[in-house]
Structures are given as C-alpha cells and as structure tokens.
Design an enzyme around this catalytic site. Sequence first.
Site, PDB file in Angstrom:
ATOM      1  N   LYS A 125       0.861  -1.184   0.000  1.00  0.00           N
ATOM      2  CA  LYS A 125       0.000   0.000   0.000  1.00  0.00           C
ATOM      3  C   LYS A 125       0.888   1.220   0.000  1.00  0.00           C
ATOM      4  CE  LYS A 125      -4.503   0.771   0.480  1.00  0.00           C
ATOM      5  NZ  LYS A 125      -5.536  -0.239   0.179  1.00  0.00           N
ATOM      6  N   ASP A 165      -6.910   4.364  -4.422  1.00  0.00           N
ATOM      7  CA  ASP A 165      -7.499   4.136  -3.107  1.00  0.00           C
ATOM      8  C   ASP A 165      -8.168   5.462  -2.732  1.00  0.00           C
ATOM      9  OD1 ASP A 165      -7.414   1.959  -0.867  1.00  0.00           O
ATOM     10  OD2 ASP A 165      -6.977   3.792   0.213  1.00  0.00           O
TER      11      ASP A 165
HETATM   12  N1  GLU Z   1      -7.123   0.193  -3.007  1.00  0.00           N
HETATM   13  C1  GLU Z   1      -7.916  -0.968  -3.247  1.00  0.00           C
HETATM   14  C2  GLU Z   1      -7.943  -1.860  -2.015  1.00  0.00           C
HETATM   15  O1  GLU Z   1      -7.746  -1.410  -0.915  1.00  0.00           O
HETATM   16  C3  GLU Z   1      -7.522  -1.674  -4.534  1.00  0.00           C
HETATM   17  C4  GLU Z   1      -6.135  -2.182  -4.594  1.00  0.00           C
HETATM   18  C5  GLU Z   1      -5.730  -2.681  -5.990  1.00  0.00           C
HETATM   19  O2  GLU Z   1      -6.543  -2.714  -6.874  1.00  0.00           O
HETATM   20  O3  GLU Z   1      -4.564  -3.040  -6.119  1.00  0.00           O
HETATM   21  O4  GLU Z   1      -8.213  -3.024  -2.085  1.00  0.00           O
END
Ligand code: GLU
Length: 440
Positions: A125, A165
Amino acid sequence: MNDPFTANSPLNAPSGTPRDSGHASLFATALSQFERGADLVDLPDDLRSILSQPKNEIIVNFPVKMDDGRYRVFRGYRIQHSNLLGPYKGGVRFHPMVDLDEVKALASWMTWKSALCEVPFGGAKGGISFDPTALTTGELERVVRRFTHALGSNIGPDHDIPAPDLGSNAQSMVWMMDTYANSTGAAERQNVKRIVTGKTLETGGSPGREKATGQGVVFCLQHWADEVGFDLAGATVSIQGFGNVGSATGRILQVHGAKVVAVADHAGAITDEDGIDAFELTDWVREHGSVAGFPGAMWIDPDDYWAVPADVLVPAALENQVTMDNVAQIQAKVVVEAANGPTTPDAERALAQRGTEILPDILVNAGGVVVSYFEWLQNRSAQRWDLDDVDHKLRDTLWRACDAVVDIREELEVASRRDAAYAVALRRLRVVYEQRGIFP
Ligand code: GLU
C-alpha cells in the site's frame, strides 16, 4: 519570495506527523486480527514473525512547485508487505491522515485479500499525507508525478503495482503510468501499462474496474443473504461514505431492489425512509463534493446517523468508524465492511455479543484488487475483455472465496467470519512457504 528550504520555513516541514498517542494504532489492530487467524491454523512461529512485519518500508520526502511559485515538501509512503504469492499490489491513498502506521496495516490487509481470493499478487500500500481537494489540478498532477519519480524502481509492472485508493482515482493512475513510462527506455515504453491498475478505459483500464469494489461488496452480500436466508430485495441500507465504493454499492443494491435509507459523509448525514435515489445522489456528490444540500432527503445531525434503522450497514469510508461511541445505536443485522478496517476491535466484540454479523473487509472489499488483476492480465496480453466477462469472473472469484470462508467456519468451528477469512488466507500462504522455504 521566501527561501523554501530555510530551516524556519513552514514549507520545509514534511507533511504528515506520526500518529499521535491519542489514536489507536491501526497496525496493532491488523496484527491482532492476524494473530487470531494464525492461532486458528497453527501457523508456525517463524512464519508468524515473517508475516507480522512488512518486507520493505519506503518513505520519500519530495518537493513540488505550487501554483504560487513556492515549494512544498510532501511525504509519501510505499509499504511492501509480502510478495510470496506474486508482485506487491495495492492502492495509493491521498489523505491528510496517511501515516506509516496506517499504510502498514493497509499493506498487510492487501496480502490477505489476494491470498483469500487466489489472486497471484502479494500485498502493498502507498500513500501521501495531504488533502488532494485543497490543490489545483496542476498541483495535484505534479505531486503524483514527483511521487512516482521518487519511488523509482521500487515499483514496476512485475514487481509492485499501485492502484487507486481513497483520494486517488483513474486520472492519478494515468499520471503515474505516463511518468513511469517516460522514465523507461523507448523499447519498454509500450509494455509498461500494467505498472498501475485502475486506469481510465482509454489508457488501458478494464471495463468494470471503477465499480469493482462496490460490485464485489454486493456479490459478497448476496452470497451471505443466500446462506442465511435474508431477502435483499426490500432490505433497508445505510451507507457511511459516498465516494467510489459507497456510491457504487448503493447504486447496485438499489438495482437489486434494496432501499438506501441513510447516507453519511465528511460533510454530514441525510435520511429518507422512502429511499434515497443512489443514482441522483451520485450525480449530486460528483457536482457538489458531498451529500450536503441534496434535495431528495432530510438533513440530520451526524450524531444521529448511526441510530437510523437499517437492515444493512455499509461503512465505506475510513478506518475506525464503528466504535464503542456508536455501536450501541447500530440496529443493523449485518455490517458489511466496504472500507478497510472500519470496525474497532472492541466494537467488533460488542456486535458479535449481540449477534450482529460482520462481513469482513478482506473478503468484502477485495473486488477492487480482483479486477485490478484482470486489468493487469489484459494489459499483459494486449486484450480487452467485455464488461459481462469481467463481472462474471469477479463474481465467480468472490463466491469461491465466500465458499472457502463458509467451509472453514464449519471445519474449525469458528463463529467470526473475519477469523475464518484470515484462516483461509494464512493456510494458503503457509503451504507456499513450506514448499518454497526461504533463501538462501
Ligand atoms: N485500493 C484498493 C484496495 O484497498 C484496490 C487495490 C488494488 O486494486 O490493487 O483493495
């Protein structure tokens, strides 16, 4: 003009301060969830210590020229939790609350999500601590491009793949892709679209990616409704947070005959027992930035939001929203965690004691990363799938994960669906660790 780098310039302080001690550590919550799952599947101690810390913690401080000509220094993070099952994968969050503790928690949740859904990715992340709504489009673009440049080879199309996100979106991903592509050699330039997912359709995004998290929330809710004999058509729904995930969830549930009776966001809360039109509210929020002033519902005190009766409560905003302060007011039969980490551990215990079901975040909001995987596959093979195909594959993937959670609950005789979801994910990771071992 002030010298932006003199010691006493306010611009010289990196944005973002460590989480103050009044705040519960989100990573501590994530670790306690992990420990419970690890106990259930007797995860060996060495694996526990490996998985209880991220592999890499990258922090970058970088300057950006603002429209007034001054420089502002931003602090960005990329936490790579695990790449055991595949390249690091996870979104980038743009929000003033972003800090190391939060991003570590979010990164670990990505690892469990992908393992649970059998998506061949690891967990990561990222984030930048700032308020994107306070910047002009030009400033925002420069922040995103400088962040991408600062991360350099820490990200890569087969190494670590960011996505949107909270606070970021498809346009941010396009800027990231373009910056990354322009930093590679000419021969590679056409082959790096999959450096990010969640792009616009025109630049290589996947049909269905934008609504994927909300769509996944609804698929998981349908699976649960089927299992326990709950009728979604006619059910009342309360949604906290009406951004990408909350609004898509509301619209899709409405199409399935459910009624959105309350919505809250950063600006306030609205209610209408006859139903709030989720499509009209989506348009309103797009235009006005929040639910405030929406003419199709009644404005209520945000403190009264949690007490509005609804069968289904969908927290779709930030972490730590369902707390001991409001849990007694919640009347829902089921709390569907569309956000990451929306329920504090003590509120979770209170809900469990009174028999309120919790559909856990690592299952319920995994639709985003599942369709990100589909986008990555399409980019790798220069294909475009159609929306029906994407939706069917998403449904099958999530329902398989839901089935695995139902099965393991029975096998291990565990009540909590969160514990069960961790058990499924951790068992899969353990098998791979046992077979691969560690290097050297
Ligand atoms: N940000 C989204 C999550 O928390 C998607 C992450 C992604 O697609 O890699 O799952």
